[in-house]
Enzyme design. Structure first.
Site, PDB file in Angstrom:
ATOM      1  N   ARG A  23       0.823  -1.215   0.000  1.00  0.00           N
ATOM      2  CA  ARG A  23       0.000   0.000   0.000  1.00  0.00           C
ATOM      3  C   ARG A  23       0.857   1.265   0.000  1.00  0.00           C
ATOM      4  O   ARG A  23       0.411   2.325  -0.437  1.00  0.00           O
ATOM      5  CB  ARG A  23      -0.912   0.021   1.227  1.00  0.00           C
ATOM      6  CG  ARG A  23      -1.939  -1.094   1.274  1.00  0.00           C
ATOM      7  CD  ARG A  23      -2.761  -1.023   2.559  1.00  0.00           C
ATOM      8  NE  ARG A  23      -3.586   0.159   2.584  1.00  0.00           N
ATOM      9  CZ  ARG A  23      -4.881   0.194   2.236  1.00  0.00           C
ATOM     10  NH1 ARG A  23      -5.475  -0.911   1.836  1.00  0.00           N
ATOM     11  NH2 ARG A  23      -5.570   1.309   2.290  1.00  0.00           N
ATOM     12  N   ASP A  51      -4.082  -1.255  -3.439  1.00  0.00           N
ATOM     13  CA  ASP A  51      -4.983  -1.768  -2.412  1.00  0.00           C
ATOM     14  C   ASP A  51      -5.434  -3.167  -2.825  1.00  0.00           C
ATOM     15  O   ASP A  51      -6.030  -3.340  -3.899  1.00  0.00           O
ATOM     16  CB  ASP A  51      -6.177  -0.822  -2.284  1.00  0.00           C
ATOM     17  CG  ASP A  51      -7.158  -1.232  -1.199  1.00  0.00           C
ATOM     18  OD1 ASP A  51      -7.005  -2.340  -0.637  1.00  0.00           O
ATOM     19  OD2 ASP A  51      -8.079  -0.447  -0.922  1.00  0.00           O
ATOM     20  N   LEU A  52      -5.169  -4.163  -1.995  1.00  0.00           N
ATOM     21  CA  LEU A  52      -5.489  -5.547  -2.348  1.00  0.00           C
ATOM     22  C   LEU A  52      -6.994  -5.820  -2.346  1.00  0.00           C
ATOM     23  O   LEU A  52      -7.410  -6.899  -2.766  1.00  0.00           O
ATOM     24  CB  LEU A  52      -4.778  -6.515  -1.398  1.00  0.00           C
ATOM     25  CG  LEU A  52      -3.249  -6.500  -1.441  1.00  0.00           C
ATOM     26  CD1 LEU A  52      -2.673  -7.621  -0.583  1.00  0.00           C
ATOM     27  CD2 LEU A  52      -2.743  -6.611  -2.865  1.00  0.00           C
ATOM     28  N   LYS A 107       2.495 -18.975   6.916  1.00  0.00           N
ATOM     29  CA  LYS A 107       1.702 -19.354   8.071  1.00  0.00           C
ATOM     30  C   LYS A 107       1.302 -18.077   8.831  1.00  0.00           C
ATOM     31  O   LYS A 107       1.923 -17.030   8.615  1.00  0.00           O
ATOM     32  CB  LYS A 107       2.482 -20.309   8.980  1.00  0.00           C
ATOM     33  CG  LYS A 107       3.595 -19.650   9.813  1.00  0.00           C
ATOM     34  CD  LYS A 107       4.167 -20.650  10.783  1.00  0.00           C
ATOM     35  CE  LYS A 107       5.204 -19.996  11.671  1.00  0.00           C
ATOM     36  NZ  LYS A 107       4.664 -19.072  12.668  1.00  0.00           N
ATOM     37  N   ASP A 118       6.459 -23.510   5.319  1.00  0.00           N
ATOM     38  CA  ASP A 118       6.909 -23.523   6.709  1.00  0.00           C
ATOM     39  C   ASP A 118       8.424 -23.412   6.648  1.00  0.00           C
ATOM     40  O   ASP A 118       9.103 -24.350   6.232  1.00  0.00           O
ATOM     41  CB  ASP A 118       6.493 -24.818   7.415  1.00  0.00           C
ATOM     42  CG  ASP A 118       6.879 -24.830   8.895  1.00  0.00           C
ATOM     43  OD1 ASP A 118       7.761 -24.037   9.275  1.00  0.00           O
ATOM     44  OD2 ASP A 118       6.318 -25.625   9.656  1.00  0.00           O
ATOM     45  N   HIS A 119       8.957 -22.242   7.036  1.00  0.00           N
ATOM     46  CA  HIS A 119      10.385 -22.001   6.813  1.00  0.00           C
ATOM     47  C   HIS A 119      11.275 -22.969   7.587  1.00  0.00           C
ATOM     48  O   HIS A 119      12.449 -23.124   7.263  1.00  0.00           O
ATOM     49  CB  HIS A 119      10.741 -20.549   7.165  1.00  0.00           C
ATOM     50  CG  HIS A 119      10.755 -20.250   8.625  1.00  0.00           C
ATOM     51  ND1 HIS A 119       9.662 -19.771   9.305  1.00  0.00           N
ATOM     52  CD2 HIS A 119      11.740 -20.365   9.548  1.00  0.00           C
ATOM     53  CE1 HIS A 119       9.968 -19.591  10.576  1.00  0.00           C
ATOM     54  NE2 HIS A 119      11.224 -19.948  10.751  1.00  0.00           N
ATOM     55  N   LYS A 144      15.404 -25.298   6.542  1.00  0.00           N
ATOM     56  CA  LYS A 144      16.668 -25.392   7.272  1.00  0.00           C
ATOM     57  C   LYS A 144      17.382 -26.695   6.924  1.00  0.00           C
ATOM     58  O   LYS A 144      16.796 -27.765   6.903  1.00  0.00           O
ATOM     59  CB  LYS A 144      16.414 -25.317   8.782  1.00  0.00           C
ATOM     60  CG  LYS A 144      15.867 -23.967   9.231  1.00  0.00           C
ATOM     61  CD  LYS A 144      15.644 -23.942  10.724  1.00  0.00           C
ATOM     62  CE  LYS A 144      15.085 -22.589  11.172  1.00  0.00           C
ATOM     63  NZ  LYS A 144      16.045 -21.503  11.000  1.00  0.00           N
ATOM     64  N   ASP A 204       1.006 -20.651  16.970  1.00  0.00           N
ATOM     65  CA  ASP A 204       2.176 -20.138  16.274  1.00  0.00           C
ATOM     66  C   ASP A 204       3.190 -21.226  15.950  1.00  0.00           C
ATOM     67  O   ASP A 204       3.847 -21.174  14.905  1.00  0.00           O
ATOM     68  CB  ASP A 204       2.844 -19.050  17.131  1.00  0.00           C
ATOM     69  CG  ASP A 204       3.977 -18.346  16.401  1.00  0.00           C
ATOM     70  OD1 ASP A 204       3.851 -18.111  15.184  1.00  0.00           O
ATOM     71  OD2 ASP A 204       4.988 -18.030  17.041  1.00  0.00           O
ATOM     72  N   HIS A 257       5.624 -25.865  12.930  1.00  0.00           N
ATOM     73  CA  HIS A 257       7.030 -26.169  13.197  1.00  0.00           C
ATOM     74  C   HIS A 257       7.224 -27.491  13.948  1.00  0.00           C
ATOM     75  O   HIS A 257       7.972 -28.369  13.511  1.00  0.00           O
ATOM     76  CB  HIS A 257       7.669 -25.041  14.011  1.00  0.00           C
ATOM     77  CG  HIS A 257       7.749 -23.740  13.298  1.00  0.00           C
ATOM     78  ND1 HIS A 257       7.657 -23.626  11.933  1.00  0.00           N
ATOM     79  CD2 HIS A 257       7.908 -22.471  13.754  1.00  0.00           C
ATOM     80  CE1 HIS A 257       7.769 -22.352  11.582  1.00  0.00           C
ATOM     81  NE2 HIS A 257       7.910 -21.636  12.676  1.00  0.00           N
ATOM     82  N   LYS A 277       8.670 -19.039  24.890  1.00  0.00           N
ATOM     83  CA  LYS A 277       9.442 -17.812  24.744  1.00  0.00           C
ATOM     84  C   LYS A 277      10.011 -17.398  26.094  1.00  0.00           C
ATOM     85  O   LYS A 277       9.543 -17.837  27.142  1.00  0.00           O
ATOM     86  CB  LYS A 277       8.573 -16.695  24.166  1.00  0.00           C
ATOM     87  CG  LYS A 277       8.215 -16.898  22.693  1.00  0.00           C
ATOM     88  CD  LYS A 277       7.559 -15.673  22.116  1.00  0.00           C
ATOM     89  CE  LYS A 277       7.396 -15.805  20.600  1.00  0.00           C
ATOM     90  NZ  LYS A 277       8.682 -15.826  19.895  1.00  0.00           N
TER      91      LYS A 277
END
Length: 510
Positions: free
Chosen positions: A55, A105-106, A169, A198-199, A203, A256, A261, A357
């Site tokens: 945008r 604008d999407l 995700k 999924d990053h 790896k 998350d 993951h 975390k």
């Protein structure tokens, strides 16, 4: 992918990459550094262009200038996902010269008609040629954006062109929403056009789990209920929410991390050997694990929330005091689960998963505990208990594999001591800094979906954790406080203690 792995790989066919959400952190910190690395390794198409979409009003020249400043910093800074390497100005100049920008604008159908013209212009093809769309936008925009792409005819494939969409995700926020999102986008796209990313799977060390299991005859015969007592999978982070309070309040640690993951690691460890490494053969075996996993029970789950404390010498405020977090928030920043798999290989073997975390140490590992050996041989000696046998696949921060076993301590008395044999990837293989996105973007360009999730896999993962989500929403499963800098709430340790087991310590090596 490292440069050594790139040997023998060919550049993908000519294509245009359209990044929606191009001014965001993901593009600057990970996607553009990944494209830079692919260019450095000679794995970008000869005819390749990038169109950034957002945008924010700016010109293509301004966007290139902004990228040049930030990407150089991410490539050269030590400690980041792509950091610690030198910067090749020639490679970057070639890449950034192919970058274009369009603001829009999407929600505006007219913009997608303009985008169609921009794709034709930069590709030099009247029909736009091959296009890979990357949705680096808020999850709520996935469905509407794909619908607009469909209405504009931008995802229609032809005999000589493909159109694919990478979706970040979180894919849904529970089972019903994931099912609805799948249903909505499958009205526009075919499954083979959808690349749910999924990053974690980009790896190198995660991909090496399959190589380790199925490339060595030493371990696979022991990889079953006859020899393995239990498995622990840990993804611990020292960081807190760090300014992402608004996102985290709507997501939490379970949504998350677990259906994506942690379940990726879970399925790689537990899957049966595929008949080949073709995409569907691998994904079928991973899905079988999820289908054989009964839904999690609230009694086998622990939710936690960090309070004020100290992590590696740095003060951390209470989660409820973070910006954009409610003062009475019940969102979890830690979750631990006990799961089981109802199949022949794993019947009776518990899998314990935890993620959190603001914990004492950054650690991502898969730890396999083997069963205790009979001790009758050592009657009349000083040996009173066994030395545990652990096989540990360490994914971060120090990638490697270790095997722990017992050996006799030198001296006249018979005593067993614990011995660790350790292998570190960086000591044996020449590796270069990378983001993990290189392999995934390359695979999407060549149409290889092996490292991406199918709709049925996504939904199977949500089914497993849905009872925990429901229990949290009804107040049946509260969040329990744990001090920042600890290993999580005491109840997470009780989860294993009631089975006569305990978590591997996060304090080791600290």
């Amino acid at each position: 992918m490292t440069s050594s792995m790139a040997e023998g790989a060919a550049p993908p066919p000519a294509c245009t990459l359209v990044i929606f959400g191009a001014t965001g952190d993901l593009t600057h910190r990970l996607l553009m550094p990944a494209l830079y690395n692919l260019g450095r390794w000679g794995l970008l198409p000869k005819d390749f262009s990038v169109i950034g979409v957002s945008r924010t009003e700016m010109s293509s020249a301004e966007f290139r200038s902004e990228l040049s400043e930030t990407v150089r910093g991410f490539i050269t800074a030590k400690g980041g996902e792509a950091g610690g390497g030198s910067f090749d100005d020639g490679v970057w100049d070639d890449l950034v010269g192919r970058v274009h920008y369009r603001s829009g604008d999407l929600s505006d159908s007219a913009f997608f008609e303009e985008l169609k013209g921009a794709i034709a212009e930069v590709s030099g093809s009247q029909d736009g040629g091959n296009v890979l769309f990357y949705l680096a936008v808020a999850a709520g925009l996935f469905g509407p954006t794909i619908q607009k792409l469909g209405e504009a005819g931008l995802v229609a494939e032809g005999e000589d062109r493909w159109r694919r969409v990478i979706i970040e995700k979180p894919f849904g926020h529970d089972l019903p929403s994931a099912e609805k999102l799948d249903a909505d986008i499958l009205k526009v796209l075919s499954e083979d056009q959808i690349f749910r990313i999924d990053h974690f799977l980009g790896k190198e060390t995660v991909q090496n789990i399959m190589a380790f299991r199925f490339g060595n005859g030493l371990f696979e015969p022991l990889w079953n209920r006859d020899h393995i007592d239990h498995v622990q999978i840990t993804v611990a982070e020292t960081v807190g929410v760090e300014g992402r309070g608004k996102f985290y309040e709507a997501t939490g640690a379970l949504r998350d991390m677990v259906p994506n993951h942690l379940f990726q690691l879970y399925t790689l460890v537990a899957m049966e050997p595929p008949i080949s490494f073709e995409a569907e053969a691998v994904r079928d075996k991973k899905e079988e694990v999820l289908l054989a996993t009964p839904s999690a029970r609230p009694a086998d789950a622990v939710r936690g929330r960090y309070t004020a404390g100290e992590v590696q010498g740095k003060s951390v405020k209470d989660y409820r005091e973070e910006p954009d977090v409610a003062g009475d928030s019940d969102t979890e920043t830690f979750v631990a689960l006990k799961l089981g798999i109802d199949n022949w290989r794993w019947a009776g073997v518990p899998f314990y998963l935890r993620t959190g975390k603001a914990m004492t140490r950054r650690d991502t590992e898969i730890a396999i505990r083997f069963k205790q050996a009979p001790l009758s041989l050592f009657k009349g000696t000083n040996v009173r208990e066994d030395v545990p046998n652990w096989l540990v696949l360490q994914l971060q921060p120090d990638e490697g594999i270790s095997l722990q076993f017992g050996a006799k301590v030198p001296g006249p008395a018979v005593r067993l001591g614990s011995v660790d044999m350790r292998f570190c990837y960086k000591d044996y293989f020449k590796t270069e800094p990378s983001t993990g996105y290189e392999t995934l973007i390359y695979d999407a360009m060549i149409g290889d979906p092996t490292l991406f999730q199918r709709a049925d896999m996504i939904e199977a993962g949500w089914r497993i954790v849905q009872p925990i989500i429901d229990a949290a929403e009804t107040g049946e499963l509260d969040t329990l406080p744990y001090r920042a800098g600890s290993a999580g709430p005491k109840e997470a340790h009780d989860l294993l203690a009631r089975d006569g087991r305990e978590w591997r310590s996060l304090e080791r090596g600290s």
